[in-house]
Enzyme design. Structure first.
Site, PDB file in Angstrom:
ATOM      1  N   LYS A 189       0.839  -1.197   0.000  1.00  0.00           N
ATOM      2  CA  LYS A 189       0.000   0.000   0.000  1.00  0.00           C
ATOM      3  C   LYS A 189       0.876   1.250   0.000  1.00  0.00           C
ATOM      4  O   LYS A 189       1.549   1.545   0.984  1.00  0.00           O
ATOM      5  CB  LYS A 189      -0.920   0.051   1.211  1.00  0.00           C
ATOM      6  CG  LYS A 189      -1.999   1.125   0.986  1.00  0.00           C
ATOM      7  CD  LYS A 189      -2.642   1.628   2.240  1.00  0.00           C
ATOM      8  CE  LYS A 189      -1.847   2.669   2.957  1.00  0.00           C
ATOM      9  NZ  LYS A 189      -1.704   3.945   2.210  1.00  0.00           N
ATOM     10  N   GLU A 263       9.763   0.765  10.746  1.00  0.00           N
ATOM     11  CA  GLU A 263      10.787   1.793  10.538  1.00  0.00           C
ATOM     12  C   GLU A 263      10.074   3.119  10.726  1.00  0.00           C
ATOM     13  O   GLU A 263       9.262   3.506   9.897  1.00  0.00           O
ATOM     14  CB  GLU A 263      11.382   1.630   9.140  1.00  0.00           C
ATOM     15  CG  GLU A 263      12.769   2.219   9.024  1.00  0.00           C
ATOM     16  CD  GLU A 263      12.715   3.639   8.514  1.00  0.00           C
ATOM     17  OE1 GLU A 263      12.604   4.561   9.356  1.00  0.00           O
ATOM     18  OE2 GLU A 263      12.774   3.812   7.296  1.00  0.00           O
ATOM     19  N   CYS A 297      13.367  10.394   7.486  1.00  0.00           N
ATOM     20  CA  CYS A 297      13.276   9.891   8.856  1.00  0.00           C
ATOM     21  C   CYS A 297      14.621   9.986   9.571  1.00  0.00           C
ATOM     22  O   CYS A 297      14.666  10.164  10.782  1.00  0.00           O
ATOM     23  CB  CYS A 297      12.763   8.463   8.862  1.00  0.00           C
ATOM     24  SG  CYS A 297      13.570   7.417   7.658  1.00  0.00           S
ATOM     25  N   GLU A 394       9.759  15.224  15.933  1.00  0.00           N
ATOM     26  CA  GLU A 394      10.126  15.121  14.528  1.00  0.00           C
ATOM     27  C   GLU A 394       9.320  16.152  13.740  1.00  0.00           C
ATOM     28  O   GLU A 394       8.096  16.118  13.738  1.00  0.00           O
ATOM     29  CB  GLU A 394       9.817  13.711  14.010  1.00  0.00           C
ATOM     30  CG  GLU A 394      10.246  13.510  12.583  1.00  0.00           C
ATOM     31  CD  GLU A 394       9.995  12.093  12.070  1.00  0.00           C
ATOM     32  OE1 GLU A 394       8.856  11.607  12.193  1.00  0.00           O
ATOM     33  OE2 GLU A 394      10.933  11.479  11.557  1.00  0.00           O
TER      34      GLU A 394
END
Ligand code: NAI
Ligand code: MG
Length: 491
Positions: A189, A263, A297, A394
């Site tokens: 997906k 992850e 990331c 983040e």
């Protein structure tokens, strides 16, 4: 003698747009299931973030669509793919790799159009790395017995794979290549904002004559992802995305026996010692946080500078920022492209406002942002305390927080003071200090005198809230295999 030309006093770049003619878009895309296109029951519009141009209608995959895709994958797994000799599976992977290389310009243009990243990056980073990943895992397909001697590696079954929007095709490659090399079949997906390169990839699969059902692509938002996670006949979930959704998936799968790799996010420390090569460090800092608009990331979003070089470094950094070219992702000179979505832009704006509110000092180089689309200027915050949100959360945008330290011990303590642990950078001339720092950092990847380097042979993954499991390298095979010894040793 030729006449001397006057020295130009204006060095601005002329526009150098990459033509988009090479890309042919469909008006509407269905779901790629069992090697065929299923008509969608519901669709949404995917946009170009640079100007909000509607690009195509894309399927919002339903539970039934996911179920059909999983059935197709199960069928392909049982009817040949899993029992194919590894050397035969390798041929398909090599073909996919070569076709990606042949069609790399088409893919790069489409990636930049749909995702907003500079063409320079999709052309020179995303595409070569995606092809390299298929080449690399093609090489393992017939050597699994050597990779894991005496452990009788076997494929897991049907892998459900959910990927984010920051490296759409590259994350597809990271997921699909090792899964197929190990003899699994896949339902993937893509992220809702960047489905188009995954949909074009279906045409690569057709060209490579991959047996139907080995790879199925179901587009849609988080609901489609959740349906894949919950499907009973999926044996393994591989997820890359936010820590929040990763945690929810982990809770959902607890006790089901499904294998899982996550992850997730990061807040990497990029640590600069006073003996480093300053100009190289500045380039590495810029690459670390402004590459891909900071939608990375492992971005070096927390810069730790040794106090004695703080002033010259910040000066050079600000100077360097004035030379970054922000603008059209399809322009070959662009360094910083468009923010991927309105949602992400709002998140960046919110955190930057919080940074100002909490008392940090903001610097943005003068640059004119386009009027339409999603844009954010490269940003540096100085005077940042560790407790500020911009130093903790983040941001996933082109925003750097600068902090300082005096001693190596202090650098270690501050750098590790985060719930995340995906990557870190160390800048110093001392080899012994590099090795010491690499041991102290609670991070999956530590770069020394460089940043954001990727290679398919090198495992990538996190500590703590950055997730678990590794992608890339020999380690990246393990999540897609079961071993006969696991019954004996409980591994
Ligand atoms: P997200 O985690 O919601 O999306 C990532 C993928 O997961 C997408 O394909 C999405 O459709 C899917 N998804 C969403 N909800 C799901 C669910 N309940 N079950 C299964 N799949 C689901 O990330 P989002 O909302 O796009 O971004 C939010 C923040 O997450 C960003 O601002 C950034 O900080 C972080 N992020 C980190 C990434 C990384 O590479 N580590 C990638 C993308 C986002
Ligand atoms: Mg989300």
């Amino acid at each position: 003698m030729t006449e001397l030309q006057p020295i130009p006093d204006d060095w601005t770049y002329a526009p150098a747009p990459e033509s988009r003619d090479i890309v042919t878009l469909e008006r509407e895309y269905g779901l790629f299931v069992g090697g065929e296109w299923l008509a969608p029951s519901e669709t949404y519009t995917t946009l170009a973030p640079r100007d909000e141009e509607p690009l195509a209608q894309v399927a919002q995959g339903t539970e039934e669509d996911v179920d059909r895709a999983v059935q197709a994958a199960r069928g392909a797994f049982a009817n040949g793919w899993s029992s194919l000799p590894g050397s035969e599976r390798a041929k398909y992977l090599f073909r996919i790799a070569r076709i990606l290389q042949e069609r790399s310009r088409e893919f790069a243009v489409l990636e930049s159009l749909n995702g907003g990243k500079p063409i320079k990056e999709s052309r020179d980073v995303d595409l070569p790395l995606a092809a390299a990943h298929f080449f690399y895992y093609a090489g393992w397909a017939d050597k699994l017995e050597y990779a894991f001697p005496n452990r009788r590696p076997r494929p897991v079954g049907v892998a459900g794979q959910i990927i984010p929007w920051n490296f759409p095709l590259l994350m597809l490659a990271w997921k699909v290549a090792p899964a197929l090399a190990c003899g699994n079949t896949v339902v993937l997906k893509p992220a809702e904002t960047t489905p188009l390169t995954a949909l074009l990839f279906c045409d690569v699969l057709r060209q490579a004559e991959l047996p139907p059902g080995v790879v199925n692509i179901v587009t849609g938002d988080g609901r489609t992802g959740a349906a894949l996670v919950e499907h009973e006949d999926v044996d393994k979930i591989a997820f890359t995305g936010s820590t929040e959704v990763g945690k929810a998936i982990q809770r959902r799968l607890a006790g089901t026996g499904k294998k899982l790799t996550l992850e997730l996010g990061g807040k990497a420390a990029n640590i600069v010692f006073d003996d480093c090569a300053l100009d190289q460090a500045v380039e590495g800092i810029v690459n670390g946080i402004y590459f891909n608009q900071g939608h990375v990331c492992c971005a070096g979003s927390r810069l730790f500078v040794q106090e004695s070089i703080y002033e010259p470094l910040v000066e050079k950094l600000k100077q360097r920022l004035t030379t970054l070219r922000v603008g059209d992702p399809l322009d070959k000179n662009t360094d910083v492209g468009a923010i991927n979505s309105r949602m992400q832009l709002e998140k960046i704006e919110e955190l930057v406002a919080a940074g100002k509110e909490e008392g940090a000092e903001i610097y943005q180089p003068p640059c004119r942002l386009p009027e339409k689309g999603y844009w954010f200027a490269p940003t540096v915050f100085t005077n940042v305390a560790q407790s500020y949100r911009i130093a903790q959360e983040e941001i996933f945008g082109p925003v750097l927080s600068v902090l300082t330290f005096r001693t190596p011990d202090e650098a270690v303590e501050k750098a590790n003071n985060t719930p995340y642990g995906l990557s870190a950078g160390v800048w110093t001339e001392k080899g012994s200090r590099i090795l010491w720092m690499a041991q102290q950092m609670r991070a999956g990847v530590v770069w020394a005198n460089t940043f954001n380097r990727f290679d398919p042979t090198s495992p990538f993954g996190g500590y703590k809230e950055s997730g678990f499991g590794r992608e890339g390298g020999l380690h990246g095979l393990e999540p897609y295999l079961t071993f006969d010894d696991s019954e004996t040793f409980g591994g």
